[in-house]
Structure formats: C-alpha cells, structure tokens
Design a protein around this motif. Structure first.
Motif: not given
Length: 221
Positions: A9-12, A124
């Motif tokens: 999520l958000d590259r995390k 997402k």
C-alpha cells in the motif's frame, strides 16, 4: 483456512492474514460494512448478527476475511448451490436466501458469491483480488465445478440510453468501456456468462448484474 501474505500500500509492504471468520469476528465484520457503506447508506442493509451467525455455522468454508494487525479490513462470503437453483433468471435475494444462506446446498457443485467487501483505506492494496483467489482455492479444495456470482455494473447508467446491458458487458470485455467492478472481476480471472435483470436494487447498474464465473481447471465429473 489461514495464510499470511505481504501486500503493498503506497509502496509500503504490509503483512495481512486471510482466514475464515468466526463468531468472535461478528463486530469486526459489521465494522467493515460500516466503514465501506457510511451514511446516507442505510445501516439496516449492513450484515446483521443473525446473517453472520448463519454464514459461520452453516458454511464456514465460505466465510473468509482479511486481517491486518488484528483489524478486519475485508471479507468475502459464499455458499454452495445446485444447478437446479440456478435455472432461469434469479436475483441476489433469491440465490443467497436474502444473505442468510439458509438455502445452502452441501452437495451443490457451484460456489456462489454472496458478498465481497474491502474497507476504503485498503482498496489499493489488492485485498479484494487476494480474497477472490482464496475463494478459488475453496472451489479447488472442495472439488467444485466453478465459482459464480453477480457483479454490479456501476458504469452502465452512463451508457444505458444507447446500449443494452448485454452490449455494455461485451464492450467492457473488449475494452470499449471501463467498469470499476466488471473490469476488476475480469482481472481476477472471472468470465462473463450473461446478464441478470432486476438482480439487485442498484441505480448505477440500472438493476442489472453481470453473471461472472471462474471454472475449476481441475474439476473432473
């Protein structure tokens, strides 16, 4: 069922667990609905305790959830139905027993999707796709022929004056139209088998739904 996954999520990277939900999860399951369908959506249309008890006790294999740090962030529910239950046209209320799944057939060869829901702040991260994949695993493990369910067509109202629901669905599969729900189901491997009128009271879909299936590639009659 219980498995750990890493989603992004958000590259995390975030670790989640997908498992069967139980009676102890009832409040958490209602919280998913509360977060996903806030007012003015009527709260009486959220899952209620009686429905969730039916899911857990009548067909626990078809009751799965996604959990992150002890918080439920998504869920998917299904029941088994026979081919005779699917003859002709049907509505969501008819085929799911109004969400109570009391018409669950332990000998049914089709796994029918009742509901798929992910909280807004995690949509997402691919949670819905992982829940769908996990339900495919239920199909294979239970040696069922397929997964089936009606998908909303929320983009259809934008084109209803010019195309039929059937042509709209075909247009989504060919890329002419993009529909947030049907396109998601296609990305999950589901294929359209028809359109159901009066499936669910849904203004955006003009009350239509696309009947979408995933066939078990290992099924042997």
């Amino acid at each position: 069922m219980r498995k750990k996954l890493i989603v992004y999520l958000d590259r995390k990277p975030i670790e989640i667990v997908i498992r069967n939900y139980t009676l102890a999860d009832i409040e958490g399951m209602i919280d998913i609905q509360r977060a996903s369908f806030p007012p003015p959506f009527p709260s009486e249309l959220w899952w209620n305790e009686e429905q969730l008890r039916e899911h857990v006790t009548r067909f626990p294999e078809g009751a799965i959830c996604a959990e992150m740090n002890g918080r439920l962030i998504g869920s998917m529910t299904a029941l088994r139905v026979s081919e005779s239950q699917l003859e002709g046209s049907h509505t969501w209320e008819q085929v799911t027993g109004a969400g109570y799944i009391r018409n669950h057939d332990p000998n049914g060869t089709t796994l029918y999707v009742v509901d798929l829901c992910v909280v807004p702040d995690m949509r997402k991260a691919g949670i819905g796709k992982w829940l769908m994949q996990s339900m495919y695993e239920v199909v294979v493990h239970s040696r069922l022929s397929r997964l089936l369910g009606g998908g909303r067509m929320p983009g259809y109202h934008l084109h209803a004056d010019s195309v039929s629901a059937e042509d709209y669905l075909t247009g989504v599969t060919t890329g002419e139209y993009n529909d947030p729900v049907i396109s998601f189901l296609l990305r999950c491997g589901r294929m359209p088998v028809g359109v159901m009128p009066h499936y669910l009271e849904d203004e955006e879909s003009c009350n239509y739904a696309a009947l979408m299936e995933w066939k078990n590639p290992f099924y042997n009659e």
